[in-house]
Design a protein around this motif. Sequence first.
Motif, short mmCIF file in Angstrom:
data_model
loop_
_atom_site.label_atom_id
_atom_site.label_comp_id
_atom_site.label_asym_id
_atom_site.label_seq_id
_atom_site.Cartn_x
_atom_site.Cartn_y
_atom_site.Cartn_z
N VAL A 1 0.85 -1.19 0.00
CA VAL A 1 0.00 0.00 0.00
C VAL A 1 0.89 1.24 0.00
O VAL A 1 1.76 1.40 0.86
N SER A 2 0.70 2.11 -0.98
CA SER A 2 1.59 3.25 -1.18
C SER A 2 0.78 4.52 -1.33
O SER A 2 -0.37 4.50 -1.73
N GLY A 3 1.41 5.66 -1.03
CA GLY A 3 0.70 6.93 -1.06
C GLY A 3 0.04 7.21 0.27
O GLY A 3 -0.01 6.37 1.17
N TYR A 4 -0.46 8.41 0.43
CA TYR A 4 -1.08 8.82 1.69
C TYR A 4 -2.40 8.10 1.93
O TYR A 4 -3.23 7.96 1.03
N GLY A 5 -2.58 7.66 3.17
CA GLY A 5 -3.82 7.03 3.59
C GLY A 5 -4.62 7.94 4.48
O GLY A 5 -4.26 9.11 4.71
N PRO A 6 -5.73 7.45 5.04
CA PRO A 6 -6.61 8.28 5.87
C PRO A 6 -5.91 8.97 7.03
O PRO A 6 -6.13 10.16 7.27
N ALA A 7 -5.06 8.25 7.77
CA ALA A 7 -4.41 8.86 8.93
C ALA A 7 -3.53 10.03 8.52
O ALA A 7 -3.47 11.06 9.22
N ASP A 8 -2.83 9.90 7.37
CA ASP A 8 -1.99 10.99 6.88
C ASP A 8 -2.83 12.22 6.57
O ASP A 8 -2.51 13.34 6.98
N LEU A 9 -3.90 12.03 5.80
CA LEU A 9 -4.71 13.16 5.36
C LEU A 9 -5.44 13.82 6.53
O LEU A 9 -5.53 15.05 6.61
N GLN A 10 -5.95 13.01 7.45
CA GLN A 10 -6.63 13.57 8.61
C GLN A 10 -5.66 14.37 9.48
O GLN A 10 -6.02 15.43 10.01
N ASP A 11 -4.44 13.89 9.61
CA ASP A 11 -3.44 14.62 10.39
C ASP A 11 -3.00 15.90 9.68
O ASP A 11 -2.88 16.96 10.30
N ALA A 12 -2.77 15.81 8.38
CA ALA A 12 -2.31 16.98 7.63
C ALA A 12 -3.30 18.13 7.70
O ALA A 12 -2.90 19.30 7.78
#
Length: 390
Positions: free
Chosen positions: A67-78
């Motif tokens: 699994v590559s690229g930003y996932g939910p946790a990344d986007l929610q944090d950003a």
Amino acid sequence: MKRLLLAVISAGLALSGSLYGASVATAAATQQHLEAKRVCSDFRPGYVHCMSFVMSLNGKPYAFPTVSGYGPADLQDAYKLPSSTNGAGVTVAIVDAFDNPNAESDLQVYRNNFGLPKCTTSNGCFKKVNQRGGSDYPPGNAGWGEEISLDLDMVSAICPLCNILLVEADDNHAHNLYSSVNRAAHLGASAISNSYGSRGEKSYELKQDELFFKHPGIAITASSGDSGYGNSMPADSKYVTTVGGTALTRDSSQRGWKETAWAGAGSGCSKFEPKPAWQLDTGCPRRSEADVSAVASPTTGVAVYDTYGAGGWLVFGGTSVSSPIIASVYALAGDKVKYGSRPYMNPGKLFDVTTGSNGTCPPDWTYICVAGAGYDGPTGLGTPNGIGDF
């Protein structure tokens, strides 16, 4: 056809916050190059194309081994989002063309992988209809199938408690997609995302505004474009929130992230749409594009699962990413929005994006192409910093 290229420069190259690096190394080992390839390329008059890019190898979407690229946790944090608590019972609609017969099953793989709640037809979370609201779906299309997977996954990433309505237009003719917006509004969507557009403008777009996009109390988002400076429709409508794009990377700041304008993000000064009272920029005498933005660069792309147009875990970019993100942020906020004007009420509650550009504008319109403090064309007023501006 314009392509944005990502050169594979070393086995150690990795995108912050993702597992992208291992797969890039695999490509490097075979002396090949990944490239960001346009997913939809139908530019006929009267038709629209989806605004997404997928990382590809030898001309085909590249299915990453992990699994590559930003996932939910990344986007929610950003974007500092209350995704674990907000959005229950709110419906976000996705409007796309053609059918993806694997849409629901692929959505479950994405959500299961990231530990998100189930969203199925049987539990009432997911619903798929054609543009008339029925279940006689249009023919399938691989490119638009990938776009559908991208849109569904982005709603899931930002608002995992939301219900999802997928409206599939008969084809990618503008009238059919615009009619599908009306169908989504009729079926009770609180936010509607449109990850498509047509390059340029026509004088009759003012009538289309009134027929298809004037839905008081419903947040309608539209991708600003994927070819740099230049207008598109429906992004020019005063009834939509036009969503531009950024490159998003981790850093050591207090936020933990930084953003610059994505070179592919659309922006412009409308030829026909009057200047809304809520837009205060003084260079463009008519409707300026965009209003807000979110991640869109394919080189800082997002993870998507699709088995109809491609074959597994993919990495996507384009303002097709940012439009459903912003629609879902609206859903988290739960406000009764006032068309495209809502972000202009509290712009100080956004992350301002101040660097990057998407092309060359007339001298008195420089800000329409070049990011800077406050409003600019490629990124609008900025990106979400929580839900205070939505």
